[in-house]
Write a protein that holds these residues in place. Structure first.
Motif, PDB file in Angstrom:
ATOM      1  N   ARG A 244       0.651  -1.162  -0.030  1.00  0.00           N
ATOM      2  CA  ARG A 244      -0.074  -0.030  -0.061  1.00  0.00           C
ATOM      3  C   ARG A 244       0.677   1.395   0.051  1.00  0.00           C
ATOM      4  O   ARG A 244       0.561   2.208  -0.861  1.00  0.00           O
ATOM      5  CB  ARG A 244      -0.966  -0.171   1.333  1.00  0.00           C
ATOM      6  CG  ARG A 244      -2.016  -1.109   0.960  1.00  0.00           C
ATOM      7  CD  ARG A 244      -2.721  -1.118   2.477  1.00  0.00           C
ATOM      8  NE  ARG A 244      -3.996  -1.865   1.933  1.00  0.00           N
ATOM      9  CZ  ARG A 244      -5.168  -1.697   1.862  1.00  0.00           C
ATOM     10  NH1 ARG A 244      -5.429  -0.414   1.632  1.00  0.00           N
ATOM     11  NH2 ARG A 244      -6.242  -2.394   1.290  1.00  0.00           N
TER      12      ARG A 244
ATOM     13  N   ASP B  19      -9.678   2.239   7.906  1.00  0.00           N
ATOM     14  CA  ASP B  19     -10.217   1.038   8.431  1.00  0.00           C
ATOM     15  C   ASP B  19      -9.756   0.385   9.768  1.00  0.00           C
ATOM     16  O   ASP B  19     -10.189  -0.130  10.632  1.00  0.00           O
ATOM     17  CB  ASP B  19      -9.640  -0.372   7.506  1.00  0.00           C
ATOM     18  CG  ASP B  19     -10.606  -0.368   6.160  1.00  0.00           C
ATOM     19  OD1 ASP B  19     -11.704   0.194   6.247  1.00  0.00           O
ATOM     20  OD2 ASP B  19     -10.302  -1.043   5.139  1.00  0.00           O
TER      21      ASP B  19
ATOM     22  N   GLY C  79     -16.340  -4.604   2.988  1.00  0.00           N
ATOM     23  CA  GLY C  79     -15.071  -5.132   2.859  1.00  0.00           C
ATOM     24  C   GLY C  79     -14.115  -3.941   3.518  1.00  0.00           C
ATOM     25  O   GLY C  79     -14.193  -3.060   3.410  1.00  0.00           O
TER      26      GLY C  79
ATOM     27  N   ASP D  99      -6.514 -10.186  -1.082  1.00  0.00           N
ATOM     28  CA  ASP D  99      -6.145  -8.810  -0.316  1.00  0.00           C
ATOM     29  C   ASP D  99      -7.400  -8.164   0.310  1.00  0.00           C
ATOM     30  O   ASP D  99      -8.156  -7.507  -0.136  1.00  0.00           O
ATOM     31  CB  ASP D  99      -5.470  -7.835  -1.575  1.00  0.00           C
ATOM     32  CG  ASP D  99      -4.956  -6.518  -1.074  1.00  0.00           C
ATOM     33  OD1 ASP D  99      -4.962  -6.539   0.274  1.00  0.00           O
ATOM     34  OD2 ASP D  99      -4.252  -5.905  -1.905  1.00  0.00           O
ATOM     35  N   PRO D 100      -7.261  -8.073   1.792  1.00  0.00           N
ATOM     36  CA  PRO D 100      -8.380  -7.858   2.337  1.00  0.00           C
ATOM     37  C   PRO D 100      -8.986  -6.320   2.341  1.00  0.00           C
ATOM     38  O   PRO D 100      -8.008  -5.558   2.014  1.00  0.00           O
ATOM     39  CB  PRO D 100      -7.927  -7.999   3.761  1.00  0.00           C
ATOM     40  CG  PRO D 100      -6.731  -8.730   3.887  1.00  0.00           C
ATOM     41  CD  PRO D 100      -6.269  -8.695   2.590  1.00  0.00           C
ATOM     42  N   GLY D 101     -10.288  -5.978   1.943  1.00  0.00           N
ATOM     43  CA  GLY D 101     -10.602  -4.781   1.880  1.00  0.00           C
ATOM     44  C   GLY D 101     -10.426  -4.286   0.393  1.00  0.00           C
ATOM     45  O   GLY D 101     -10.541  -3.106  -0.016  1.00  0.00           O
ATOM     46  N   VAL D 102      -9.750  -5.024  -0.601  1.00  0.00           N
ATOM     47  CA  VAL D 102      -9.255  -4.591  -1.844  1.00  0.00           C
ATOM     48  C   VAL D 102     -10.059  -5.546  -2.867  1.00  0.00           C
ATOM     49  O   VAL D 102     -11.212  -5.135  -3.573  1.00  0.00           O
ATOM     50  CB  VAL D 102      -7.754  -4.341  -1.986  1.00  0.00           C
ATOM     51  CG1 VAL D 102      -7.619  -3.915  -3.493  1.00  0.00           C
ATOM     52  CG2 VAL D 102      -7.301  -3.734  -1.115  1.00  0.00           C
ATOM     53  N   ARG D 103      -9.537  -6.673  -2.937  1.00  0.00           N
ATOM     54  CA  ARG D 103     -10.234  -7.720  -4.019  1.00  0.00           C
ATOM     55  C   ARG D 103      -9.755  -9.110  -3.789  1.00  0.00           C
ATOM     56  O   ARG D 103      -8.831  -9.320  -2.815  1.00  0.00           O
ATOM     57  CB  ARG D 103      -9.440  -7.331  -5.301  1.00  0.00           C
ATOM     58  CG  ARG D 103      -8.039  -7.678  -5.498  1.00  0.00           C
ATOM     59  CD  ARG D 103      -7.839  -8.054  -7.128  1.00  0.00           C
ATOM     60  NE  ARG D 103      -7.682  -6.624  -7.722  1.00  0.00           N
ATOM     61  CZ  ARG D 103      -6.860  -5.803  -7.295  1.00  0.00           C
ATOM     62  NH1 ARG D 103      -6.073  -5.866  -6.323  1.00  0.00           N
ATOM     63  NH2 ARG D 103      -7.084  -4.450  -8.031  1.00  0.00           N
TER      64      ARG D 103
ATOM     65  N   GLU E 120     -13.953 -12.262  -9.715  1.00  0.00           N
ATOM     66  CA  GLU E 120     -13.338 -11.218  -8.909  1.00  0.00           C
ATOM     67  C   GLU E 120     -14.255 -10.432  -7.994  1.00  0.00           C
ATOM     68  O   GLU E 120     -15.355 -10.152  -8.415  1.00  0.00           O
ATOM     69  CB  GLU E 120     -12.501 -10.120  -9.958  1.00  0.00           C
ATOM     70  CG  GLU E 120     -11.771  -9.293  -9.142  1.00  0.00           C
ATOM     71  CD  GLU E 120     -10.955  -8.434 -10.094  1.00  0.00           C
ATOM     72  OE1 GLU E 120     -11.347  -8.644 -11.378  1.00  0.00           O
ATOM     73  OE2 GLU E 120      -9.777  -7.841  -9.797  1.00  0.00           O
TER      74      GLU E 120
ATOM     75  N   LEU F  29     -14.629  -7.092  -5.627  1.00  0.00           N
ATOM     76  CA  LEU F  29     -13.981  -6.178  -5.577  1.00  0.00           C
ATOM     77  C   LEU F  29     -14.830  -5.338  -4.333  1.00  0.00           C
ATOM     78  O   LEU F  29     -16.066  -5.174  -4.457  1.00  0.00           O
ATOM     79  CB  LEU F  29     -13.851  -5.119  -6.658  1.00  0.00           C
ATOM     80  CG  LEU F  29     -13.158  -5.536  -7.715  1.00  0.00           C
ATOM     81  CD1 LEU F  29     -13.644  -4.546  -9.155  1.00  0.00           C
ATOM     82  CD2 LEU F  29     -11.746  -5.306  -7.466  1.00  0.00           C
ATOM     83  N   ALA F  30     -14.094  -4.676  -3.272  1.00  0.00           N
ATOM     84  CA  ALA F  30     -14.699  -3.960  -2.472  1.00  0.00           C
ATOM     85  C   ALA F  30     -14.622  -2.612  -2.657  1.00  0.00           C
ATOM     86  O   ALA F  30     -14.001  -1.822  -2.871  1.00  0.00           O
ATOM     87  CB  ALA F  30     -13.796  -4.193  -0.955  1.00  0.00           C
TER      88      ALA F  30
END
Lengths: 318, 529
Positions: free
Chosen positions: A97, A275, B61, B216-220, B241, B243-244
């Motif tokens: 990130r 988050d 997410g 990938d938590p909170g992403v995809r 896929e 997506l969040a």
């Protein structure tokens, strides 16, 4: 030169103290928020038993000072620890990130800094002309709108009406560079519109300020062309304030982009820290804040060093 | 909805359930036989096609999500779980319980012991074959002293779990429960491969139609079809896929620009505009999700049933449905059982806005006026603060002064809910009556947010739970709905629809209404037409 090294060392030492204070403030701040990680993660589904089990497991039942000192001991040894929520290594969590955030900031900077300088110098050159006024009005309007508004307008015209760019900037580590730049273009453009005005105005003001100086008058009297006067005589002495505002804008591009990240679903650090605050994941919040604070400290230091390099007089205060 | 062809179209896209289709077709004067054959024609026309890559944009997410089903708390993880994990049973498209990893099950006469016979030859993503020990380890993950599982309360009634050979699992319950097959369909109770009696909950291996390529938590999340999936008529996409996309405008943009194929939680304020897009279908399902205003019946003045009744009569549900949900929902009747539940008491008269009755009950309670606080925040449900203000306006006409207390969104569930005497609440609902009642209305239940204790209701709850006779159960649940409606501490203004936006390229059968995104099973149930 010795003076510069000494100053850098002093500033770095002070920076460390600042980081320590920042970490303490952030820790206390998150502690003051209602609820803790166990309650936030379990949310509606929390019962007293499961919350207690969660706290036991993560050591959240220990008193705050014990947890802070443990965390500090880890940091001093270069260990950011693990995220309380996902149990992943924070360095691994942040790595990708941080890269994304830096990439977006770099892309926005590559577009905005030359653009701002060019517009600023031109505005100074053609002061009070129609061009000058138009540039001022447009850039000031852009900076007055909230970021999400600019972002939505750009999406509406550049993604929905004319589908030239994607509205989602979903990049991942495997995305090739050009594809990544293409996908990140709209967020970078949004950020450009947000930061360009300040840099442009500062460039213009700094140059105009110098135009009244005797040595510029001298240059004019010598019959030099206006562009030569501005680029070779005025600009070198105007660098100090310009560098400062550019560096502050860069810092903003790194730490202040959470809204743009949310609108374009860009997986950067901002979303991570939001988050983490929401779930009270203190180690991650701490790590992100330290990175942000360090960004400011280092960039400010860079600005000062660059300012001195362009104006050695600053090393010899009267 | 005036002619059959329109109805057929609705049925095809899932805008109306098969049951509703038949009901409405009959109302149009079409005989049952014709209606049924029309319904079948639609079902038949929809032959799934294989292939493609599904991209879902999900409005939840977070970076703090984990793959451990014990901590699934948002739609993102629930849909992911629906694609990756199998459970013992599955709630089918029309709300009935169907076999999944369990091939069949058999209760004892008192519904206390349940024998589940496992399907043969089911393979996990890591290559292991499903056996009884996996089921036991997966269940035990949620049980016991150190359980951090959100599902702990629902597995608490299990006394023991034992294997009988390699393909039979026997559950012994503390008391009889006729709905137990529904319980084990819960999204937390994913069956995962075990090793030495333990499961690796965060490894992400399951028996579902899709295995995790990257997460990938909170992403995809990238999913890939599991080649050895045991269901032959499911899992049509090659890849998927998830997506969040938490921001609703970003989600809508992604759908209109074709970056995703489907989104959840369409912004109901702009749903009619999105519906004009030629590539998008708006699909709604009405399930068990509902909003409530929960009064603590142990706290004055709400300990007086007449005060509660006065407040129940002082709300214009129609106006609230129209304003807060813009019609994307169904009026509530002050009990938590939705139309998609099996024993929904549809014949109970609808609670109406009646100022005179509200005044009458207020007088009966010995009050000429009433001033109460109502806590609300948009964390309770979107539009909760508006709903509370609307309630205030309606109640003012009956001489009731509602003071709307705007609470912070942050920490709403830990600091306001279950604590403040009257607050706005959201319930995702539960697939069975017993589950809903035991979770939030039984005396002593941890989430009994009305602190309601009603002897007759609690007796009925236990009786009905163990009753295997359909007709008797229906009668009992009917009485319980009446009790909650007339004596309970809850105001149920409305049931909210799940409103989704789907690309017209997508096709599906009847859309499961038990949860959003086709009962969390969109990834394995849908296909590209």
């Amino acid at each position: 030169m010795y003076k510069i090294v000494k100053m850098v060392a002093q500033r770095l030492a002070l920076g460390l103290v600042t980081l320590f204070v920042v970490s303490l403030i952030i820790f206390l701040g998150v502690e003051l928020l209602p609820g803790d990680l166990a309650q936030e993660i379990l949310g509606r589904s929390a019962t007293e038993e499961t919350v207690a089990a969660f706290r036991r497991d993560l050591g959240l039942d220990l008193p705050p000072h014990t947890r802070y000192i443990e965390w500090l001991a880890g940091i001093v040894q270069g260990d950011f620890g693990r995220s309380l929520a996902s149990q992943r290594e924070i360095s691994e969590l942040i790595g990708v990130r941080l890269q994304n955030t830096l990439f977006l900031a770099a892309l926005a900077a590559i577009i905005s800094v030359p653009l701002a300088l060019f517009l600023g110098v031109m505005a100074a050159l053609y002061r009070n002309s129609v061009y000058d006024r138009a540039v001022n009005v447009v850039s000031l309007s852009a900076v007055s709108f909230p970021e999400f508004f600019i972002a939505y307008i750009l999406i509406l015209y550049l993604a929905v009406k004319f589908p030239w760019f994607p509205s989602l900037a979903n990049v991942d580590p495997t995305t090739p560079l050009m594809e990544r730049a293409y996908r990140s273009f709209l967020p970078a453009l949004t950020l450009t519109l947000v930061v360009v005005a300040q840099m442009m105005r500062m460039t213009r003001a700094a140059i105009i300020n110098l135009l009244a100086s005797p040595y510029i008058e001298m240059a004019n009297l010598k019959g030099l062309s206006r562009s030569r006067v501005i680029l070779y005589h005025a600009l070198p002495n105007a660098w100090a304030p310009i560098i400062n505002v550019i560096v502050l804008s860069l810092a903003y591009l790194i730490v202040g982009v959470v809204v743009v990240e949310v609108v374009f679903i860009y997986p950067g650090l901002g979303q991570l820290i939001v988050d983490s605050v929401r779930t009270r994941d203190i180690p991650v919040v701490q790590a992100c804040s330290l990175i942000f604070a360090a960004t400011y400290i280092l960039l400010n230091l860079t600005a000062d060093v660059l300012t001195i390099l362009t104006n050695p007089r600053l090393l010899h205060p009267k | 909805m005036t002619d059959l062809s329109q109805l057929e179209r609705l049925l095809r896209v899932g805008g109306v359930s098969r049951r509703d289709f038949l009901k409405q077709a009959t109302a149009l004067g079409i005989t049952a036989a014709v209606a049924t054959s029309a319904a079948n024609r639609v079902a038949h026309a929809a032959t799934p096609k294989k292939g493609g890559r599904l991209r879902l944009g999900i409005g939840h997410g977070s970076t703090t999500d984990t793959l451990d089903p014990a901590t699934y708390e948002n739609l993102y993880m629930q849909v992911l779980g629906g694609a990756v994990h199998g459970k013992l049973t599955e709630v089918g498209n029309s709300g009935d319980i169907t076999p999944e990893l369990a091939e069949s099950w058999e209760p004892s006469a008192d519904a206390r012991q349940w024998r589940f016979k496992l399907r043969q030859g089911v393979e996990f993503h890591n290559g292991k074959t499903l056996e009884a020990e996996d089921v036991i380890a997966s269940m035990n993950h949620h049980r016991g002293e150190d359980s951090k599982s959100a599902a702990k309360p629902i597995v608490d009634p299990i006394e023991t779990i034992e294997a009988d050979g390699k393909d039979t699992v026997v559950f012994a319950l503390k008391s009889g429960n006729a709905d137990f097959p529904f319980i084990v369909s819960d999204y937390h109770l994913a069956i995962m491969p075990s090793k030495d009696g333990e499961i690796d909950a965060t490894a992400g291996a399951g028996t579902g139609g899709y295995s995790i390529e990257s997460y990938d938590p909170g992403v995809r999340t990238a999913l890939k079809r599991f080649p050895n999936y045991w269901k032959s008529n499911r899992a049509h996409f090659d890849e998927a896929e998830l997506l969040a996309i938490v921001d609703v405008t970003a989600r809508t943009n992604a759908l209109t620009t074709g970056e995703i194929d489907a989104m959840d939680r369409v912004d109901i304020k702009t749903a009619h505009l999105l519906a004009r897009n030629p590539n998008v279908n708006i699909v709604e399902t009405s399930g068990t999700a509902h909003y409530t205003f929960a009064m603590r019946t142990d706290t004055p003045p709400f300990d007086n049933n007449d005060v509660r009744l006065a407040l129940k009569h002082a709300l214009d549900r129609k106006a609230m449905l129209k304003t807060v949900l813009r019609g994307h929902g169904v009026e509530g009747n002050d009990h938590p059982i939705g139309r998609s539940n099996r024993y929904h008491a549809g014949d109970l008269p609808q609670r109406e806005y009646d100022v005179d009755k509200a005044k009458f009950h207020l007088k009966k309670a010995g009050l000429s006026s009433l001033a109460v606080d109502l806590s609300a925040a948009d964390a309770a449900f979107p539009g909760a603060v508006d709903a509370a203000v609307l309630y205030k306006e309606h109640a003012a006409k009956a001489g009731i002064d509602i003071n709307v207390v705007r609470e912070p969104n942050d920490g709403y569930w830990s600091n306001v809910w279950l604590k403040k005497p009257w607050c706005a609440v959201y319930w995702g609902g539960r697939p069975t009556e017993d589950w809903m009642f035991s979770t939030a209305y039984a005396a002593g239940a941890p989430w009994n947010d009305t602190y309601w204790e009603h002897a007759r209701f609690n007796d009925l709850l236990i009786q009905a739970r163990a009753e295997l006779d359909e007709a008797k159960r229906r009668e009992m649940y009917h009485e319980m709905q009446t009790l909650v409606r007339d004596e309970g501490g809850v105001v149920v203004p409305m049931f909210n629809n799940y409103v989704m936006g789907l690309s017209k390229k997508l096709a599906h059968e009847e859309m499961g209404a038990n949860w959003g995104f086709d009962g969390f099973r969109a990834v394995e149930r849908w296909w590209f037409a």
